[in-house]
Design an enzyme around this catalytic site. Structure first.
Site, mmCIF file in Angstrom:
data_model
loop_
_atom_site.group_PDB
_atom_site.id
_atom_site.type_symbol
_atom_site.label_atom_id
_atom_site.label_comp_id
_atom_site.label_asym_id
_atom_site.label_seq_id
_atom_site.Cartn_x
_atom_site.Cartn_y
_atom_site.Cartn_z
ATOM 1 N N GLU A 106 0.818 -1.210 0.000
ATOM 2 C CA GLU A 106 0.000 0.000 0.000
ATOM 3 C C GLU A 106 0.855 1.265 0.000
ATOM 4 O O GLU A 106 0.466 2.279 -0.591
ATOM 5 C CB GLU A 106 -0.950 -0.023 1.201
ATOM 6 C CG GLU A 106 -2.030 -1.084 1.033
ATOM 7 C CD GLU A 106 -2.862 -1.283 2.281
ATOM 8 O OE1 GLU A 106 -4.095 -1.344 2.148
ATOM 9 O OE2 GLU A 106 -2.294 -1.379 3.393
ATOM 10 N N GLU A 126 -4.018 -9.450 4.007
ATOM 11 C CA GLU A 126 -4.799 -9.076 5.187
ATOM 12 C C GLU A 126 -5.946 -10.037 5.477
ATOM 13 O O GLU A 126 -6.261 -10.308 6.649
ATOM 14 C CB GLU A 126 -5.333 -7.643 5.037
ATOM 15 C CG GLU A 126 -4.299 -6.552 5.296
ATOM 16 C CD GLU A 126 -3.419 -6.248 4.107
ATOM 17 O OE1 GLU A 126 -2.633 -5.286 4.178
ATOM 18 O OE2 GLU A 126 -3.497 -6.981 3.087
#
Length: 252
Positions: A106, A126
């Site tokens: 990210e 995640e």
């Protein structure tokens, strides 16, 4: 010091330096990255930034041990790592070696360009931990690559190589292992040869045009263009072209 900065010509090289933790992001890294971006923005001699990680790893993402101890990897108003929601005016290039996992990926998505080593690994795992890629992964990735390919990242949590990332159009350059930072610095140098006000305007217009009707996007562009046309740099660019010389940008 968990984040190191080094001026290289007109580029600021920003290095996450927690190799013992695979450059995972804790509160100190987030604060360090935010400070590095402030330095990049404030120094008129700097035209671009390159973000990388120490000792062959970009970043393993959020430091889970630190998070369990109550540390936040976010900076208010700037998002994960002090970067993913930051509104920077100067171009930022991610130079990815090794793992760019979860929040590390990210951070790269929060940059304007990405240079990746062919054996780099990009992934958003995640969901394997009961979480979602909330640092920009869920929002940004489907805008960068086709929907079904983005959803494979987000729903399986499985990583891909730098070569595959290049095939997907996710990165700008795929380079041999160990060369990502050097190539990113070369790319930054090419970008820095252009007018700083124009570079900032491009970034601002792209942000303003995201998800809005064309009419609103063109209106935002007209405002930025009007400001540019009154600048000394536009006159310098035209004059340098007419005189067949390199322009000397003043940033005003």
């Amino acid at each position: 010091m968990t984040v190191r900065t080094e001026k290289t010509g007109t580029t600021l090289l920003i290095t996450i330096d927690r190799p013992q933790a695979r450059n995972a992001v804790n509160a100190a890294v987030a604060a360090g990255l935010a400070a590095a971006l402030d330095l990049l923005e404030a120094d008129p001699e700097l035209r671009a930034g390159v973000l990388t990680g120490a000792e062959g790893t970009f970043s393993a993402g959020m430091d889970l041990k630190a998070a369990l101890a109550g540390e936040s990897p976010e900076v208010p108003g700037r998002g994960f790592g002090g970067l993913t929601e930051a509104q920077t005016t100067k171009p930022l290039i991610a130079a990815v070696e090794g793992w760019a996992m979860g929040g590390g990926f990210e951070l790269a998505l929060g940059c304007d360009l990405i240079v990746a080593a062919e054996d780099a690994k990009f992934g958003l795992p995640e969901v394997k931990r009961g979480l979602i890629a909330a640092g920009g992964g869920v929002i940004r990735l489907p805008k960068r690559i086709p929907y079904h390919l983005a959803m494979e990242f987000l729903l399986t949590g499985e990583p891909v190589s730098g070569v595959r990332a290049g095939e997907l159009g996710l990165v700008n350059r795929v380079v041999p292992s160990g060369e990502a930072a050097a190539v990113a610095l070369q790319l930054a140098e090419k970008i820095s040869a252009n007018a700083p006000l124009a570079l900032a305007a491009v970034k601002k217009i792209v942000r303003a045009a995201d998800g809005v009707p064309d009419a609103d996007a063109f209106a935002a562009q007209r405002r930025e263009l009007a400001s540019l046309m009154g600048s000394q740099d536009v006159r310098e660019g035209m004059q340098a072209f007419a005189e067949r010389r390199d322009p000397v940008w003043q940033g005003k």
